[in-house]
Structure formats: structure tokens, C-alpha cells
Scaffold this motif. Structure first.
Motif, PDB file in Angstrom:
ATOM      1  N   LYS A   1       0.668  -1.239  -0.063  1.00 50.55           N
ATOM      2  CA  LYS A   1       0.155  -0.075   0.041  1.00 50.55           C
ATOM      3  C   LYS A   1       0.900   1.193   0.163  1.00 50.55           C
ATOM      4  N   ARG A   2       2.098   1.218   0.672  1.00 51.43           N
ATOM      5  CA  ARG A   2       2.936   2.393   0.736  1.00 51.43           C
ATOM      6  C   ARG A   2       3.578   2.686  -0.351  1.00 51.43           C
ATOM      7  N   ASP A   3       3.612   1.887  -1.490  1.00 49.73           N
ATOM      8  CA  ASP A   3       4.428   2.014  -2.780  1.00 49.73           C
ATOM      9  C   ASP A   3       3.310   2.337  -3.747  1.00 49.73           C
ATOM     10  N   MET A   4       1.870   2.436  -3.822  1.00 48.12           N
ATOM     11  CA  MET A   4       0.965   2.469  -4.781  1.00 48.12           C
ATOM     12  C   MET A   4       0.966   3.924  -5.054  1.00 48.12           C
ATOM     13  N   PRO A   5       0.972   4.327  -6.789  1.00 46.69           N
ATOM     14  CA  PRO A   5       0.977   5.369  -7.200  1.00 46.69           C
ATOM     15  C   PRO A   5      -0.452   5.999  -6.965  1.00 46.69           C
ATOM     16  N   GLY A   6      -0.461   7.600  -7.217  1.00 47.01           N
ATOM     17  CA  GLY A   6      -1.629   8.305  -7.170  1.00 47.01           C
ATOM     18  C   GLY A   6      -2.253   8.392  -5.742  1.00 47.01           C
ATOM     19  N   ARG A   7      -3.587   8.723  -5.577  1.00 41.63           N
ATOM     20  CA  ARG A   7      -4.029   9.349  -4.366  1.00 41.63           C
ATOM     21  C   ARG A   7      -4.767   8.151  -3.728  1.00 41.63           C
ATOM     22  N   LEU A   8      -4.962   8.173  -2.351  1.00 41.89           N
ATOM     23  CA  LEU A   8      -5.822   7.242  -1.515  1.00 41.89           C
ATOM     24  C   LEU A   8      -6.526   7.898  -0.583  1.00 41.89           C
ATOM     25  N   VAL A   9      -7.832   7.947  -0.604  1.00 43.44           N
ATOM     26  CA  VAL A   9      -8.629   8.287   0.387  1.00 43.44           C
ATOM     27  C   VAL A   9      -8.814   7.460   1.399  1.00 43.44           C
ATOM     28  N   GLY A  10      -8.825   7.814   2.716  1.00 41.26           N
ATOM     29  CA  GLY A  10      -8.630   6.857   3.797  1.00 41.26           C
ATOM     30  C   GLY A  10      -9.633   7.422   4.916  1.00 41.26           C
ATOM     31  N   VAL A  11     -10.074   6.645   5.928  1.00 40.42           N
ATOM     32  CA  VAL A  11     -11.123   7.014   7.012  1.00 40.42           C
ATOM     33  C   VAL A  11     -10.034   7.356   8.201  1.00 40.42           C
ATOM     34  N   SER A  12     -10.563   8.429   8.967  1.00 39.62           N
ATOM     35  CA  SER A  12      -9.739   8.873  10.008  1.00 39.62           C
ATOM     36  C   SER A  12     -11.062   9.219  10.885  1.00 39.62           C
ATOM     37  N   VAL A  13     -10.688  10.127  11.852  1.00 31.51           N
ATOM     38  CA  VAL A  13     -11.532  10.686  12.886  1.00 31.51           C
ATOM     39  C   VAL A  13     -11.242  12.209  12.833  1.00 31.51           C
ATOM     40  N   ASP A  14     -12.311  12.930  13.456  1.00 30.60           N
ATOM     41  CA  ASP A  14     -12.203  14.358  13.537  1.00 30.60           C
ATOM     42  C   ASP A  14     -11.916  14.866  15.095  1.00 30.60           C
ATOM     43  N   ARG A  15     -11.770  16.008  15.634  1.00 34.86           N
ATOM     44  CA  ARG A  15     -11.352  16.209  16.844  1.00 34.86           C
ATOM     45  C   ARG A  15     -12.331  15.854  17.966  1.00 34.86           C
ATOM     46  N   PHE A  16     -13.651  15.624  17.206  1.00 37.63           N
ATOM     47  CA  PHE A  16     -14.622  14.911  18.124  1.00 37.63           C
ATOM     48  C   PHE A  16     -14.579  13.486  18.265  1.00 37.63           C
ATOM     49  N   GLY A  17     -13.661  12.790  17.524  1.00 38.49           N
ATOM     50  CA  GLY A  17     -13.767  11.413  17.664  1.00 38.49           C
ATOM     51  C   GLY A  17     -14.627  10.629  16.564  1.00 38.49           C
ATOM     52  N   LYS A  18     -15.271  11.623  15.480  1.00 42.27           N
ATOM     53  CA  LYS A  18     -16.171  11.159  14.633  1.00 42.27           C
ATOM     54  C   LYS A  18     -15.614  10.724  13.658  1.00 42.27           C
ATOM     55  N   PRO A  19     -16.086   9.590  12.656  1.00 43.93           N
ATOM     56  CA  PRO A  19     -15.260   9.435  11.427  1.00 43.93           C
ATOM     57  C   PRO A  19     -15.477  10.635  10.352  1.00 43.93           C
ATOM     58  N   ALA A  20     -14.172  10.740   9.896  1.00 48.28           N
ATOM     59  CA  ALA A  20     -14.140  11.777   8.720  1.00 48.28           C
ATOM     60  C   ALA A  20     -13.116  11.135   7.718  1.00 48.28           C
ATOM     61  N   LEU A  21     -13.076  11.668   6.570  1.00 50.45           N
ATOM     62  CA  LEU A  21     -12.443  11.208   5.347  1.00 50.45           C
ATOM     63  C   LEU A  21     -11.206  12.138   5.272  1.00 50.45           C
ATOM     64  N   ARG A  22     -10.232  11.724   4.364  1.00 46.74           N
ATOM     65  CA  ARG A  22      -9.139  12.591   4.016  1.00 46.74           C
ATOM     66  C   ARG A  22      -8.278  11.573   3.159  1.00 46.74           C
ATOM     67  N   LEU A  23      -7.454  12.473   2.383  1.00 47.89           N
ATOM     68  CA  LEU A  23      -6.395  11.705   1.759  1.00 47.89           C
ATOM     69  C   LEU A  23      -5.215  11.251   2.441  1.00 47.89           C
ATOM     70  N   ALA A  24      -4.789   9.934   2.076  1.00 46.24           N
ATOM     71  CA  ALA A  24      -3.742   9.311   2.942  1.00 46.24           C
ATOM     72  C   ALA A  24      -2.409   9.318   2.349  1.00 46.24           C
ATOM     73  N   MET A  25      -1.662   9.097   3.102  1.00 45.58           N
ATOM     74  CA  MET A  25      -0.270   8.801   2.685  1.00 45.58           C
ATOM     75  C   MET A  25       0.500   9.310   1.497  1.00 45.58           C
ATOM     76  N   GLN A  26       0.111   8.936   0.506  1.00 43.12           N
ATOM     77  CA  GLN A  26       0.747   9.129  -0.638  1.00 43.12           C
ATOM     78  C   GLN A  26       0.607  10.794  -1.229  1.00 43.12           C
ATOM     79  N   THR A  27      -0.288  11.357  -0.681  1.00 43.50           N
ATOM     80  CA  THR A  27      -0.541  12.657  -1.076  1.00 43.50           C
ATOM     81  C   THR A  27       0.338  13.487  -1.385  1.00 43.50           C
ATOM     82  N   ARG A  28       0.688  13.915  -2.488  1.00 42.99           N
ATOM     83  CA  ARG A  28       1.681  14.947  -3.163  1.00 42.99           C
ATOM     84  C   ARG A  28       2.880  14.641  -2.479  1.00 42.99           C
ATOM     85  N   GLU A  29       3.490  13.299  -2.482  1.00 42.39           N
ATOM     86  CA  GLU A  29       4.753  12.897  -2.212  1.00 42.39           C
ATOM     87  C   GLU A  29       5.727  13.196  -2.879  1.00 42.39           C
TER      88      GLU A  29
END
Length: 953
Positions: A293-321
Motif C-alpha cells: 500500500k505504501r508504494d501505490m501510485p496516485g491518491r488514496l482516500v482513507g478513513v480517520s476521525v475528527d477532533r470529536f472522534g467522529k469518522p472523517a475522510l481525508r487523503l492518506a499517505m501518498q498525497t503529494r509525495e
């Protein structure tokens, strides 16, 4: 006597495109201390490049006249029914997706989701796309799309090279059953890297250890379906990796690549509701194993949490490497095909697993009926097993059959002199099958369709029938009525902040108006229904469009030739360096492999140079952010015998017109190199100065920046290159063009179906309007810089203390005095209803602001008022009136849910969400609080949450 009335067709478009009115311009110039716009521009543009523009100051067409003219051009395209296949298929774009997504500015004017709190809608749509790909390919992780299938295959090749345990080999096996255009792009990408692409029949491989990796096609390009299980095991036994290019619709019925051992699956999502469009734009996909997964080209959307601990999405790892790893980056790709991936994901949402399977079974059954009928007519179908594609042994009748088909408005695939091919698709009907039989019948009675439909069995291989379920997640099993889908798309769009809500002041990204008149032709069938490999006489409208657009871009840039093939800026960079490389080799100077790149360059530049087989030598910048000319001179002289190119952005990445650009170009030329001028900032130059006239040999142009193709949430993009005459022979070629070698994209004209946008923009603006746009882009940037300079230092300016079309605000001192970071300011801007400017590029701890010419003075002032209000909040921290951790900046953005809950902050609810009175009338409410990126990377989830988690939520 009454005043004379102008009876000519009025062109109001220039004034529609440009935001500030004449009175606004006068007011802004007064603040800057200039009596006229021309005087201000004269103070910005260096003397050495004044007068270099070759753009004729012609008048533009009115919107009505431009639409009428391009309609006449479109009418020259002939809409045949194409059964060519080869990775491109007819499809139906569901009307609610067409209206509520593709034609909706809430979706197409959005930027790449680097600010996740204001991108939750498009991130969810992309997560659906990733889940779709994971489910259909049987692999556990997928990216958020790539440019096209051939590009994805090339990325898979270099991916296998990095990760293969068979380090002794430098050869990559590619099946002869892959699509021809994929093989061509593989060869282009492999040659500069010293990779040998071996094309052959996978069924005849004797020694798998000869290869570090392999690419297979499933089903094969000619229609065959091969069982690859034993072959994959043989490759794995010698440490090689296997990539499989797979048809997504076929995977609803066939065993997925991940289940027979593939390490990578790639392909196109085009047939999931995206028109043919003469080749693009279409979303490619790339899926792989968890371990990679850490060698995959392009962008990757991942699930995280916001400051309230609620699910939130964002671009993961490879973003603009690229900005971090630069020439060591695994790929130079920084553009996806987000808008098209979202169409494909919603196509799957709308149809659901049963609907997709039903479409696939219908297409396959029609193909089986067609095959049986052709056999009855005496033709040899070469496949025992197939999904939707057949190759026919047509012998001496081949040419006549093609002629007869075209006379009936039908295109068949040209394989060779004695064989032809055809592929059915979602749009095929029983009547269409009978029409195909009529082409082949040669006076014989047509087969009885109903009788064959009642008797023909499926022709899929029994041992490869899919056993695993697909798309079990609720998102693919709920929105099947138009009402539900419409509301789902509206719900997602409401979560996002796009250009239809407010200014997006991203430096280097040029978020300008995507005018409706420019967008209208994109959905016309005359442009959308053409297969990229249809006979050239059927695409005369496209030929006229591309010829005229190439001439327009030459006039705007001062270059002599243009290639429209690269379908992203990163691909344009690559094509430009390949042209330089080939030019040196044509002169017997193969040793030239040094590429000089300033410290300030966009991260894709060194990544691209590395991909083109060049070695990067970094040159210094001075204290003002300009290229250090003496350091450049010293390194050019040092590497004189091996100097290939300089890559430089102009105006500079620091937002100024460097005075020494002509001298810089001359130094490189004097030492045997070529000058690549990155065209990311062309929005400051069109009509004012031309890179092809002041020293550039090649530039790529971001049509999704300067020339109004929308960003679409992070793609589509188009990155054509302009070159001087000596480089024209080395522009990208294609099997369907005069020059056969050097393809960088799967289709000869890349993302052809969105080229009408730029044609319309240039046609309506005319030379006068384009020059005016550049002038106003510079004026707007300088107005913002002047209004904000007493609150935030402007890091770099050119002569006369002016900037180009963007300015960089230095927030680093504020971090020292208040503890407030650039991230805090970016997140606080969300509470004011703005997307943040570009953060920490090219200098960490700064904001780069580009307002574009499209924004009105009212909107510029609204943004400046927000930035000044934020500065006052920072001053309150500096004075000790508010602790940094208790400031609204540290808690931003504030959600509606937080406002309605228990309030534990030392500031009021009103200050949190209505910091300016103007927000009361039209408030944007972020759907999540500040997203925790670190949590998301440590707990990587890149598909829709489990059904249990979904139900719990």
C-alpha cells in the motif's frame, strides 16, 4: 435625434468572465498608486521580455456565436456505432448522474480534497469508487483513480520493478493479448529507465525467472479468457510480480484477479457511465495487496476521525509525495480523474450489484447469440470462451466487410488483413445484433434471433465463474430510485466547498471561472459518442477542433507546435522532457542527462526528470526567491558536456516575474541544454509575454488552470506541450497518428472530449480578452497583497514591490509570537466560508494566494476581511488576552453539531461561526471538525466502513 444603436452581435463574455468592473479596477489601482492598468502591468513585466507576446489582439465571439460555430464543427463528426472495443465501450450515462453530477458546478468546480473538512462529499464518492474497485478486483486496497488504463499499466510496471524480489532481471513481460495502446505507452515509459519490455504469448513462456514482472489482460484484447492461475504461480515462484489489466464489467461474472493471485489489478472505469469522448477523460484504477500500500501510485482516500472522534475522510499517505521525495518519488502523477471516478462510482451506486450483474449478463448473452449466428453464416469465431469480444476469421472478405459495415454506419475492429474483431456493450440491442449479421450475411438468410436467444448457452469458462459476492455495502444497495440518488448527490455536494460557493484562492492552482457556455459542448453526443480509434474520416470535427486549438495555443505561448495528447500537467512535463531527450539523441548527444532544477520548483519537476532518465542537479535561489543566476551559471558550465535541460517555472513559484529569465535561458543554451518552462503560471503571461519567444524550448500548459477546464475535484486535467520548431519531430506519437512511436497516453488526443472547453474560452475571449484576463489576474493579486501586507508580510515581490498573479504571505513570525500555525489559519478560514490558500508551498509556514481574474472586488474584499479578522484573533493571543489553545483558531472549523451541544470555549458561539456579519446570510457549515491525519495513517482504512460500523453510525 436619438443615439445610434449598435446592431452587431454583442460580445459580453469578457465582462462575464472577468470579475472587477471598471470602477472597481480604478479603485484598486488607486490603492496601488497607479493611474492606469497598463502602467501597473508595465511595472510588473521585466523589460527583457516586454513585447515578446505574439498573440493577435483579435475580438472574441459572443457566447451565442461561439456555440453556433462549435456546433457546426461538432456536426462534422460522424456518429457510427462502434464495436471496436480495445478498452473503449459504449455506455449509458444515467440521466440523474449527468444532470446532478457531471453538469453540476458543485461537483466540477471543486478542487483536489487537500482540505478534507470541506471535501467530505467528494471524498465519500471516491471512497465508494475505491470500494467498487476493491470488490470487483478481489484485492484489498485501491487508489482514487489514475489517468487512463495505459498510464496505470506503466505505473504497474515501475511498481513491480521496485517491489519484485527478482532483482537480477531488468525485463518486463507484457502479453501480446494486451491492448495495443497499452503496449505502446509501456514502451515509452520503459525506455528512459532502461527497462526491456518483452511482448509475447504468455502461454509460451519457458523461463519466468527472466522477468521481474508481467502484465496480462483479462479478458484478452481479442476476447479470449485465459486461466492465469498456474502462470501466476510460476512468476511468484521466481520472485516476480504479476499485474492484470481487467475489464470491470466482466469481473462481475468472472473470478477476480486477486483471487487467482495477481499482485496488481489495473484498468479503466470508462464503461461505468463515462462517454467514449474520443478517448477521454476516463478514470483508470489501480488495486494491489495490503503489503504494497505504501508504494501505490496516485491518491488514496482513507478513513480517520475528527477532533470529536467522529469518522472523517481525508487523503492518506501518498498525497503529494513529490514535494517530499522529489526525484525519489515513486511517480510524478499528482492529478487523478476524480470527476470521472465519481461518475463511475455513482453508476455503481445507482445500478447496485444486481443491476451491474444484469448488464454484464445481458452483454455477454448478446455476444453469445451474435457468435452463434456468425457461425451459422459460415464465419469462424476464434474464441471458445469470451465475455463481450470476438475475433473473426474473415479471410479475403475482410476489407469488403469493413466497407459494408461502414456503409451501414458500423465500425468493426481492424485486426489484420484476414481477421476482424467486435465488442458489444451496454448500448447493444437485439436489433443491433441483427444489423451485424446483415453485414456478414452476403445474401444469406439472417439467423433467427429469438430461436438463438432461447437456446444459446453462456460462453464463460466454468472454472472461472465468479463465486464471491460484490458490492454488499449499503451504499450500493439503497440509492436505486432517481429520487434517492438525486438526494444522495445533493447531500454529498452540500458537504463540500467548491467555486460555486466562494472564491478558492489557491496559489499555483488557478481556480477560475468554468463558464457554462464553455461546458455545454462537453455533453453533446457529437463529441461524446466517438471511439478514439474510429476511422479518421469520421472525426473531421475533432480534427478541425484540435487543429484550431493547437494554433490558438501556439499564438498564446509563442511556440511553433503543440501536442494535445498529455492528459495531465505531470504527463505534459514528462512528454516535454522526452522531446528534449530525443532531440539530443538525434544529434548524437546521448550523454546529455543532467537536468537543472531550482530549489523552488514544483515537486513534480524532479520526479518527472527522474522518470525521463535524467539526473537532477538542484540550483539555489537567492534571498528574494529568484533563481541564483551565478549558481545556475556555475552548474551549467560544470555539467556543460552532459547538460540536457533546465526546468524552471515562470513567473516563479514564488509569485514574481524574475528579471533575469532571458539571461537564464541563454546560459542554458550556451552550454548545450534546452529550456523547459513549466506553464503552471501561464495565467500571468497570456497576451503579455510568451515563453516561446523569450527563451523557452518547451512548456506544458495546464488547460485546467489558465484555460478554464474545471478541476473536477482533482481531475480531469489536460497538459499539452508547446515546442519550438526543432522539437516538433519529437512530440508524442501514437499508432493512430503519422508518428507511431512515443505515446504517453492511451488515446491519440488524450482527454479529447474536454478540449471544447478551452476552444470556447479562447474563441470567446479573443486576443484582447485573454490579455485583459492576464492583466486582471495580476491586478487582483497585487490588490490582495497590498490590503493584507500590514497584517501579514508578503514574502517575495518583484520590482516596484509588485507580485505576479499570486502572492505568498509569511505566517512563520506569527507562529513564534502566538503559537498559531498556518494550519490553524487555514482551518479558521473554513468558518468564514473560504477554502484555504495553498499551504506551505513553496515555503513551509506560508500561504500562497492566487485570486484569478474571475473574482469580483467584492469577493476579494470579503476574503481580505476574513484574513484581517483572523489576524485580529491572532493579535488577541499575542497580547495574552486569549490562550492559544483557547482561541477559535485552534478549534476551527466549528460544526453545527458543536454549536448545538455543550459549549466549553472561552469565546462565544457567535464568534465561532459568525465572525463576520456577512456570514449570517449564507453560512457554509463544515460537516466534520478538524481531521486527525496521523490517526488515519496509523489506522489505514481505504474502503467503505464495514456494514456493522455503518449500521452503528
Amino acid at each position: 435625434m436619438t443615439d445610434a444603436i449598435d446592431l452587431s452581435t454583442a460580445n459580453e463574455f469578457i465582462a462575464r468572465h472577468i470579475g472587477p468592473r471598471d470602477a472597481d479596477v480604478a479603485s484598486m489601482l488607486e490603492l496601488l498608486g497607479y493611474a492606469s492598468l497598463e502602467a501597473m502591468i508595465d511595472s510588473v513585466i521585466p523589460e527583457s521580455i516586454k513585447g515578446s507576446s505574439v498573440l493577435q489582439m483579435t475580438a472574441g465571439l459572443s457566447e451565442a456565436d461561439a456555440l453556433a460555430k462549435i456546433k457546426a464543427i461538432a456536426a462534422k463528426n460522424q456518429q457510427f456505432t462502434s464495436y471496436i472495443g480495445q478498452g473503449y465501450h459504449g455506455t449509458h450515462t444515467p440521466a440523474p448522474i449527468l444532470r446532478n453530477l457531471l453538469e453540476n458546478p458543485a461537483w466540477y468546480t471543486a478542487y483536489t480534497p487537500y482540505q478534507p473538512e470541506i471535501s467530505q462529499g467528494r471524498l465519500e464518492a471516491l471512497l465508494n469508487f475505491q470500494t467498487l474497485i476493491i470488490d470487483l478486483t478481489g484485492l484489498p486496497i485501491a487508489n482514487a483513480s489514475l489517468l487512463d488504463e495505459a498510464t496505470a499499466a506503466a505505473e504497474a510496471m515501475t511498481f513491480c520493478k521496485r517491489l519484485s524480489k527478482n532483482k537480477a532481471s531488468n525485463a518486463f513481460f507484457a502479453s501480446q493479448h494486451c491492448h495495443p495502446q497499452t503496449l505502446d505507452v509501456l514502451r515509452t515509459r520503459a525506455e528512459p529507465l532502461g527497462i526491456e519490455v518483452v511482448v509475447g504469448d504468455e502461454r509460451s513462456i519457458d523461463d519466468a525467472s527472466a522477468y521481474f514482472g508481467a502484465l496480462l489482460q483479462y479478458p484478452a484484447s481479442n476476447g479470449d479468457i485465459f486461466d492465469y492461475r498456474e502462470l501466476v504461480e510460476r512468476f511468484h515462484a521466481v520472485g516476480a510480480l504479476v499485474a492484470v489489466a481487467a475489464d470491470l464489467l466482466a469481473l462481475t461474472l468472472l473470478t477476480p484477479p486477486g483471487e487467482f493471485g495477481a499482485d496488481v489489478a489495473i484498468g479503466s472505469a470508462q464503461r461505468f457511465g463515462v462517454p467514449l469522448g474520443f478517448g477521454g477523460p476516463h478514470a483508470a484504477y489501480f488495486a494491489t495487496r495490503e503489503a504494497f500500500k505504501r508504494d501505490m501510485p496516485g491518491r488514496l482516500v482513507g478513513v480517520s476521525v475528527d477532533r470529536f472522534g467522529k469518522p472523517a475522510l481525508r487523503l492518506a499517505m501518498q498525497t503529494r509525495e513529490q514535494h517530499i521525495r522529489r526525484e525519489k518519488a515513486t511517480s510524478n502523477i499528482c492529478t487523478a480523474q476524480v470527476l470521472l471516478a465519481n461518475i463511475a462510482s455513482m453508476y455503481a451506486v445507482y445500478h447496485g450489484p444486481q443491476g451491474l450483474t444484469r448488464i454484464a449478463k445481458r452483454v455477454h448473452q448478446l455476444t453469445a447469440i451474435l457468435a452463434q449466428g456468425l457461425s451459422q453464416l459460415g464465419y469462424g469465431v476464434e474464441q471458445a470462451n469470451f465475455f463481450d469480444t470476438l475475433s473473426i476469421a474473415s479471410g479475403a472478405q475482410t476489407a469488403a466487410l469493413h466497407a459494408k459495415a461502414r456503409a451501414a454506419g458500423i465500425n468493426l475492429r481492424e485486426i489484420d488483413a484476414e481477421r476482424l474483431g467486435l465488442s458489444l456493450d451496454e448500448t447493444t440491442t437485439p436489433a443491433a445484433v441483427s444489423a451485424l449479421w446483415a453485414v456478414f450475411a452476403d445474401g444469406q438468410s439472417l439467423p433467427d434471433f429469438d430461436a438463438l436467444a432461447a437456446s444459446v448457452a453462456a460462453r464463460l469458462p466454468q472454472g472461472l465463474l465468479r463465486q464471491s459476492a460484490i458490492l454488499a455495502h449499503p451504499v450500493f444497495n439503497r440509492y436505486h430510485s432517481e429520487t434517492e440518488l438525486m438526494r444522495y448527490l445533493r447531500k454529498l455536494a452540500d458537504k463540500d466547498l467548491a467555486l460555486d460557493r466562494s472564491m478558492i484562492p489557491l496559489g499555483s492552482c488557478t481556480m477560475k471561472l468554468n463558464a457554462t457556455s464553455e461546458m455545454i459542448p462537453v455533453t453533446w453526443a457529437e463529441f461524446g459518442n466517438l471511439h478514439p480509434f474510429a476511422p479518421s474520416e469520421q472525426s473531421q470535427g475533432y480534427r478541425q477542433l484540435t487543429d484550431e486549438l493547437e494554433a490558438m495555443l501556439c499564438a498564446a505561448t509563442g511556440y511553433d507546435g503543440v501536442s494535445l495528447q498529455p492528459n495531465a500537467g505531470s504527463q505534459g512535463e514528462y512528454a516535454g522532457l522526452l522531446a528534449i531527450r530525443a532531440y539530443h539523441r538525434s544529434r548524437g548527444e546521448e550523454q546529455r542527462d543532467i537536468c537543472l532544477i531550482p530549489q523552488s520548483a514544483h515537486g513534480t519537476n524532479p520526479a518527472t526528470a527522474s522518470m525521463a532518465g535524467m539526473r537532477v542537479v538542484v540550483t539555489a535561489c537567492d534571498s528574494l526567491g529568484n533563481v541564483d543566476i551565478e549558481d545556475l551559471r556555475a552548474k551549467a558550465v560544470e555539467h556543460k558536456e552532459r547538460l540536457a535541460a533546465l526546468m524552471i517555472t515562470y513567473p516563479s513559484t514564488h509569485g514574481v516575474f524574475e528579471e533575469g529569465i532571458r539571461e537564464i535561458c541563454q546560459i542554458v543554451h550556451d552550454n548545450g541544454g534546452q529550456v523547459y518552462i513549466d506553464g503552471a503560471n501561464m495565467n500571468a503571461m497570456v497576451g503579455l509575454c510568451a515563453p516561446g519567444q523569450f527563451g523557452g524550448d518547451v512548456s506544458h500548459l495546464n488547460l485546467h488552470k489558465t484555460f478554464c477546464i474545471p478541476h473536477g475535484g482533482g481531475g480531469p486535467g489536460v497538459g499539452p506541450i508547446g515546442v519550438k520548431a526543432h522539437l516538433i519531430p519529437f512530440l508524442p506519437g501514437h499508432d493512430k497518428m503519422a508518428r507511431k512511436e512515443g505515446a504517453v497516453s492511451a488515446a491519440p488526443y488524450g482527454s479529447a472530449s474536454i478540449l471544447p472547453i478551452t476552444w470556447m474560452y479562447i474563441s470567446m475571449m479573443g486576443g484582447e480578452g485573454l490579455k485583459r484576463a492576464s492583466q486582471l489576474a495580476i491586478l487582483n493579486a497585487n490588490y490582495i497583497a497590498r490590503r493584507l501586507e500590514e497584517h501579514y508580510p508578503v514574502l517575495y515581490t518583484g520590482s516596484n514591490s509588485l507580485v505576479a498573479h499570486e502572492c505568498i504571505l509569511d505566517l512563520r513570525p506569527l507562529k513564534e509570537t502566538s503559537g498559531i500555525s498556518v494550519d490553524d489559519v487555514a482551518k479558521r478560514l473554513i468558518d468564514f466560508g473560504f477554502h484555504a490558500p495553498t499551504m506551505s508551498f513553496p515555503v513551509a509556514g506560508t500561504l500562497m494566494i492566487e485570486p484569478t481574474e474571475s473574482e469580483s472586488k467584492e469577493e476579494l474584499d470579503r476574503f481580505c476581511d476574513a484574513m484581517i479578522a483572523i489576524r485580529e484573533e491572532i493579535r488577541a493571543v499575542e497580547r495574552g488576552e486569549v490562550p492559544a489553545d483557547g482561541s477559535p483558531l485552534k478549534n476551527a472549523p466549528h460544526t453545527a453539531a458543536e454549536l448545538a451541544g455543550e459549549w466549553n470555549h472561552g469565546y462565544s458561539r457567535e464568534q465561532a461561526v459568525y465572525p463576520l456579519a456577512s456570514l449570517v446570510e449564507a453560512k457554509y457549515w463544515p460537516p466534520v471538525g478538524r481531521v486527525d491525519n496521523v490517526f488515519g495513517d496509523r489506522n489505514l482504512v481505504c474502503a467503505c466502513p464495514s456494514i456493522e460500523a455503518y449500521q452503528e453510525a
